[in-house]
Design an enzyme around this catalytic site. Structure first.
Site, mmCIF file in Angstrom:
data_model
loop_
_atom_site.group_PDB
_atom_site.id
_atom_site.type_symbol
_atom_site.label_atom_id
_atom_site.label_comp_id
_atom_site.label_asym_id
_atom_site.label_seq_id
_atom_site.Cartn_x
_atom_site.Cartn_y
_atom_site.Cartn_z
ATOM 1 N N PHE A 8 1.851 21.260 34.458
ATOM 2 C CA PHE A 8 3.140 22.094 35.277
ATOM 3 C C PHE A 8 4.285 21.484 34.910
ATOM 4 O O PHE A 8 4.638 20.221 35.758
ATOM 5 C CB PHE A 8 2.463 22.571 36.387
ATOM 6 C CG PHE A 8 1.927 24.435 36.202
ATOM 7 C CD1 PHE A 8 2.780 25.420 36.273
ATOM 8 C CD2 PHE A 8 0.647 24.541 36.610
ATOM 9 C CE1 PHE A 8 2.312 26.537 36.098
ATOM 10 C CE2 PHE A 8 0.277 25.251 36.338
ATOM 11 C CZ PHE A 8 0.704 26.756 36.236
ATOM 12 N N ASP A 9 5.645 21.391 34.428
ATOM 13 C CA ASP A 9 6.691 20.586 34.352
ATOM 14 C C ASP A 9 7.407 21.532 36.328
ATOM 15 O O ASP A 9 6.443 22.560 36.076
ATOM 16 C CB ASP A 9 7.614 21.569 33.199
ATOM 17 C CG ASP A 9 8.815 20.670 33.753
ATOM 18 O OD1 ASP A 9 9.097 19.329 34.451
ATOM 19 O OD2 ASP A 9 9.997 21.571 33.634
ATOM 20 N N LEU A 10 7.615 20.724 36.306
ATOM 21 C CA LEU A 10 8.673 21.292 37.640
ATOM 22 C C LEU A 10 9.839 22.466 37.362
ATOM 23 O O LEU A 10 10.039 23.123 38.000
ATOM 24 C CB LEU A 10 8.710 20.081 38.563
ATOM 25 C CG LEU A 10 9.215 20.075 40.002
ATOM 26 C CD1 LEU A 10 8.182 20.948 40.801
ATOM 27 C CD2 LEU A 10 9.420 18.789 40.913
#
Length: 221
Positions: A8-10
């Site tokens: 996951f990107d943030l």
């Protein structure tokens, strides 16, 4: 898709961090006499490494770069925990973890900032590894962060043979593609039209993402 691991990107994927980032960018540019940018222009800074954004979008000189970065980070540190989470995303993260799917964070934000943000949100326990940029951004390209996350997952015993990347910007798509893993682009973040090029799929909300990852619709908190 039945992924064996999910990255996951943030910013723009888990956290609605745009307002905190853009206010801090505006403060830093003003402090050093750079031209004010519109709210739409400031959103360009959400996603890429901060030094890249400052020089590409604001024309910050080499001489000013490190002082501007320091000013930005001081301002952002005061605001970075005051962010919302996107609806359904923390629930989906918990659900994937509960289903035994190893998870990683792969963000171009510095790791020393990403870790407290995730801890404040109560999400740290769901991630096998949290990978971000080095403070000096000598390692900040998304492809670098993706391989760091994949390496960390593999070292922890995770099966990364069907890993996928979830993010909101073309950097996420390109970084995942460089390592041969499919990317899912989410529409709720800060991406602009065309940034989905090369993505395996595009989703509009957490329910669509859950379905694509082979999970039931997450229950809201």
């Amino acid at each position: 898709m039945r992924p064996t691991a999910v990255l996951f990107d943030l910013d723009g994927t888990i956290t609605h961090s745009g307002p905190a980032i853009t206010r801090s960018i505006a403060d830093a540019l003003a402090a050093f006499g750079y031209a004010a940018q519109t709210p739409e222009q400031l959103l360009r800074f959400v996603g890429p490494p901060i030094r890249v954004g400052l020089q590409r979008f604001a024309g910050v000189s080499d001489a000013d770069l490190e002082p501007v970065v320091a000013h930005y980070r001081a301002a952002y540190t005061e605001r970075m925990l005051d962010v919302d989470l996107y609806p359904g995303v923390p629930e989906l993260i918990a659900q994937l973890h509960g289903a035994g799917v190893p998870l990683a964070v792969a963000t171009s934000k510095t790791q020393v900032m990403a870790e407290p943000i995730l801890a404040h949100a109560g999400l740290t326990r769901y991630f096998t590894v949290i990978c971000g940029a080095t403070t000096d951004e000598t390692r900040s390209a998304k492809a670098d962060i993706v391989i760091d996350a994949l390496t960390g997952l593999a070292a922890a015993g995770a099966d990364i043979s069907r890993a996928v990347m979830v993010g909101d910007r073309h950097h996420d798509v390109e970084g995942a593609t460089e390592h041969g893993i499919p990317a899912i682009l989410v529409r709720w973040g800060y991406g602009q039209p065309g940034e989905e090029d090369g993505a395996h799929a595009v989703v509009a909300d957490a329910a669509e993402l859950a379905a694509l990852l082979g999970q039931p619709v997450p229950a809201s908190r």
